[in-house]
Design a protein around this motif. Structure first.
Motif, PDB file in Angstrom:
ATOM      1  N   MET A  43       4.560  -2.736  -6.302  1.00 44.16           N
ATOM      2  CA  MET A  43       4.681  -2.919  -7.984  1.00 44.16           C
ATOM      3  C   MET A  43       4.507  -4.290  -8.098  1.00 44.16           C
ATOM      4  O   MET A  43       3.727  -4.754  -9.110  1.00 44.16           O
ATOM      5  CB  MET A  43       5.810  -2.212  -8.430  1.00 44.16           C
ATOM      6  N   MET A  44       5.172  -5.119  -7.288  1.00 41.09           N
ATOM      7  CA  MET A  44       5.233  -6.714  -7.676  1.00 41.09           C
ATOM      8  C   MET A  44       4.038  -7.171  -7.318  1.00 41.09           C
ATOM      9  O   MET A  44       3.529  -8.094  -7.870  1.00 41.09           O
ATOM     10  CB  MET A  44       6.496  -7.056  -7.101  1.00 41.09           C
ATOM     11  N   GLN A  45       3.343  -6.454  -6.105  1.00 39.26           N
ATOM     12  CA  GLN A  45       2.100  -7.229  -5.727  1.00 39.26           C
ATOM     13  C   GLN A  45       1.125  -7.023  -6.781  1.00 39.26           C
ATOM     14  O   GLN A  45       0.005  -7.542  -7.091  1.00 39.26           O
ATOM     15  CB  GLN A  45       1.685  -6.633  -4.426  1.00 39.26           C
ATOM     16  N   ALA A  46       1.294  -5.858  -7.501  1.00 39.14           N
ATOM     17  CA  ALA A  46       0.304  -5.281  -8.372  1.00 39.14           C
ATOM     18  C   ALA A  46       0.121  -6.209  -9.591  1.00 39.14           C
ATOM     19  O   ALA A  46      -0.936  -6.460 -10.048  1.00 39.14           O
ATOM     20  CB  ALA A  46       0.304  -3.811  -8.648  1.00 39.14           C
ATOM     21  N   ILE A  47       1.438  -6.785  -9.866  1.00 37.64           N
ATOM     22  CA  ILE A  47       1.157  -7.716 -10.942  1.00 37.64           C
ATOM     23  C   ILE A  47       0.913  -8.976 -10.644  1.00 37.64           C
ATOM     24  O   ILE A  47       1.244  -9.903 -11.583  1.00 37.64           O
ATOM     25  CB  ILE A  47       2.263  -7.475 -12.062  1.00 37.64           C
ATOM     26  N   GLY A  48       1.029  -9.298  -9.257  1.00 40.34           N
ATOM     27  CA  GLY A  48       0.940 -10.732  -8.785  1.00 40.34           C
ATOM     28  C   GLY A  48       2.086 -11.757  -9.008  1.00 40.34           C
ATOM     29  O   GLY A  48       2.099 -12.700  -9.131  1.00 40.34           O
ATOM     30  N   LYS A  49       3.285 -11.017  -8.956  1.00 35.44           N
ATOM     31  CA  LYS A  49       4.444 -11.959  -9.009  1.00 35.44           C
ATOM     32  C   LYS A  49       5.476 -11.915  -7.753  1.00 35.44           C
ATOM     33  O   LYS A  49       5.471 -10.865  -7.025  1.00 35.44           O
ATOM     34  CB  LYS A  49       5.518 -11.010 -10.163  1.00 35.44           C
ATOM     35  N   LYS A  50       5.760 -13.138  -7.610  1.00 37.61           N
ATOM     36  CA  LYS A  50       6.837 -13.281  -6.158  1.00 37.61           C
ATOM     37  C   LYS A  50       8.337 -13.048  -6.776  1.00 37.61           C
ATOM     38  O   LYS A  50       8.641 -13.280  -8.002  1.00 37.61           O
ATOM     39  CB  LYS A  50       6.277 -14.724  -5.693  1.00 37.61           C
ATOM     40  N   TYR A  51       9.042 -12.469  -5.816  1.00 36.55           N
ATOM     41  CA  TYR A  51      10.463 -12.439  -6.255  1.00 36.55           C
ATOM     42  C   TYR A  51      11.184 -12.343  -4.925  1.00 36.55           C
ATOM     43  O   TYR A  51      11.135 -12.511  -3.574  1.00 36.55           O
ATOM     44  CB  TYR A  51      10.824 -10.991  -6.788  1.00 36.55           C
ATOM     45  N   THR A  52      12.531 -12.867  -5.213  1.00 37.00           N
ATOM     46  CA  THR A  52      13.657 -13.065  -3.985  1.00 37.00           C
ATOM     47  C   THR A  52      14.717 -12.230  -4.039  1.00 37.00           C
ATOM     48  O   THR A  52      15.263 -12.231  -3.241  1.00 37.00           O
ATOM     49  CB  THR A  52      14.400 -14.661  -4.315  1.00 37.00           C
ATOM     50  N   SER A  53      14.613 -11.224  -5.035  1.00 36.06           N
ATOM     51  CA  SER A  53      15.719 -10.309  -4.993  1.00 36.06           C
ATOM     52  C   SER A  53      15.094  -8.908  -5.569  1.00 36.06           C
ATOM     53  O   SER A  53      14.289  -9.152  -6.707  1.00 36.06           O
ATOM     54  CB  SER A  53      16.900 -10.606  -5.523  1.00 36.06           C
ATOM     55  N   GLU A  54      16.015  -8.002  -5.571  1.00 37.70           N
ATOM     56  CA  GLU A  54      15.488  -6.680  -6.146  1.00 37.70           C
ATOM     57  C   GLU A  54      15.692  -6.718  -7.676  1.00 37.70           C
ATOM     58  O   GLU A  54      15.004  -6.291  -8.536  1.00 37.70           O
ATOM     59  CB  GLU A  54      16.459  -5.518  -5.710  1.00 37.70           C
ATOM     60  N   ARG A  55      16.808  -7.438  -8.231  1.00 41.35           N
ATOM     61  CA  ARG A  55      17.175  -7.632  -9.503  1.00 41.35           C
ATOM     62  C   ARG A  55      16.119  -8.416 -10.119  1.00 41.35           C
ATOM     63  O   ARG A  55      15.669  -8.306 -11.348  1.00 41.35           O
ATOM     64  CB  ARG A  55      18.512  -8.270  -9.753  1.00 41.35           C
ATOM     65  N   GLN A  56      15.515  -9.513  -9.633  1.00 40.27           N
ATOM     66  CA  GLN A  56      14.477 -10.403 -10.274  1.00 40.27           C
ATOM     67  C   GLN A  56      13.115  -9.476 -10.408  1.00 40.27           C
ATOM     68  O   GLN A  56      12.480  -9.895 -11.548  1.00 40.27           O
ATOM     69  CB  GLN A  56      14.660 -11.606  -9.233  1.00 40.27           C
ATOM     70  N   ALA A  57      12.885  -8.590  -9.364  1.00 38.68           N
ATOM     71  CA  ALA A  57      11.836  -7.980  -9.440  1.00 38.68           C
ATOM     72  C   ALA A  57      11.911  -7.059 -10.591  1.00 38.68           C
ATOM     73  O   ALA A  57      10.907  -6.763 -11.333  1.00 38.68           O
ATOM     74  CB  ALA A  57      11.575  -7.240  -8.225  1.00 38.68           C
ATOM     75  N   LEU A  58      12.860  -6.201 -10.872  1.00 35.88           N
ATOM     76  CA  LEU A  58      13.132  -5.512 -11.936  1.00 35.88           C
ATOM     77  C   LEU A  58      13.172  -6.037 -13.267  1.00 35.88           C
ATOM     78  O   LEU A  58      12.780  -5.457 -14.417  1.00 35.88           O
ATOM     79  CB  LEU A  58      14.571  -4.665 -11.405  1.00 35.88           C
ATOM     80  N   LEU A  59      13.713  -7.413 -13.161  1.00 34.23           N
ATOM     81  CA  LEU A  59      13.716  -8.180 -14.551  1.00 34.23           C
ATOM     82  C   LEU A  59      12.168  -8.323 -15.062  1.00 34.23           C
ATOM     83  O   LEU A  59      11.881  -8.322 -16.244  1.00 34.23           O
ATOM     84  CB  LEU A  59      14.343  -9.313 -14.254  1.00 34.23           C
ATOM     85  N   HIS A  60      11.082  -8.386 -14.002  1.00 37.58           N
ATOM     86  CA  HIS A  60       9.839  -8.536 -14.478  1.00 37.58           C
ATOM     87  C   HIS A  60       9.323  -6.929 -14.841  1.00 37.58           C
ATOM     88  O   HIS A  60       8.313  -6.862 -15.536  1.00 37.58           O
ATOM     89  CB  HIS A  60       8.980  -9.056 -13.101  1.00 37.58           C
TER      90      HIS A  60
END
Length: 258
Positions: free
Chosen positions: A162-179
């Motif tokens: 899901m993060m790759q699909a929106i082109g965002k990098k993240y360092t934790s699960e929480r950071q990913a869910l924040l996006h």
């Protein structure tokens, strides 16, 4: 069907007069209820007495006897009657009991407690604390992340995709869910809290769903407050977090949810 009421502590009850009317009892209320008490029900445990003042046409008042009946006692009363209405009432009260125990039905005091809780569940520090409590409650399982993936409904791989699909990098699960879905963070933290308190998984998930709905309306602050030099929390939020951290004080915050 009979109306359900709640005490100041959030305990559900029904009025004896409502049971009497719904079950179509022929004998007077006081006579019928005195007969019911012969089955061994205990005052201030199974039921409580509440005299009511009834206004008369001449301006005077008359006292009417009334009793608040706990749900378990009401179920017994329904069974005693051995009628179709009694059976239907018992089935209704059993379903209600199940909804209350599973967290699918809340009273206004419980909803108010969730609103107060929602105002602090967006902080990463609170989420991390509750996740840690959940981890300790489950006795540090080795399959922790697989367990959480099943509990919340998606895996680490799905999150990465899901993060790759929106082109965002993240360092934790929480950071990913924040996006991706920021209110999911509050749902997860709520589930962590109630499972760590010993509630069932279905109860915790129902609380999580309630809280996610509240968060969408309340729009609480959601951000990573870990390691900040300045704490921007309000005095009210600080007090709520303090109550949440101290397990002995949680009942003050959560009331009958605890």
């Amino acid at each position: 069907m009979v109306n359900i009421h709640y005490s100041p502590k959030g305990t559900p009850y029904v009025w004896a007069s409502d049971l009497h009317a719904h079950l179509e009892i022929d004998s007077p209320l006081s006579e019928w209820f005195s007969h019911i008490l012969g089955y061994g029900f205990v005052l201030n445990e199974d039921y409580s007495y509440h005299p009511k003042q009834i206004a008369l046409p001449d301006g005077d008042y008359n006292e009417k006897k009334e009793w608040a009946v706990q749900l378990d006692m009401a179920k017994h009363i329904a069974m005693i009657q051995r009628t179709d209405k009694g059976k239907a009432l018992r089935d209704y009260l059993l379903r209600l009991d199940s909804e209350v125990n599973e967290g699918a039905r809340l009273n206004h005091l419980q909803i108010s407690a969730l609103f107060d809780l929602c105002k602090v569940m967006g902080f990463f520090s609170v989420q991390k604390m509750l996740q840690s409590e959940h981890f300790e409650f489950m006795e540090r399982p080795k399959n922790w992340w697989d367990y959480r993936a099943k509990l919340f409904g998606y895996s680490k791989k799905q999150l990465q995709d899901m993060m790759q699909a929106i082109g965002k990098k993240y360092t934790s699960e929480r950071q990913a869910l924040l996006h991706l879905k920021k209110h999911e963070l509050i749902r997860q933290a709520t589930i962590d809290l109630f499972i760590a308190m010993g509630k069932s998984t279905i109860y915790a998930k129902n609380m999580g769903s309630f809280m996610e709905t509240i968060a969408k309306e309340l729009k609480p602050e959601i951000y990573n407050d870990n390691g900040l030099l300045i704490d921007f929390k309000s005095p009210s939020q600080i007090k709520t977090i303090s109550l949440l951290k101290n397990k002995n004080d949680r009942a003050k915050l959560l009331g009958s949810l605890a």
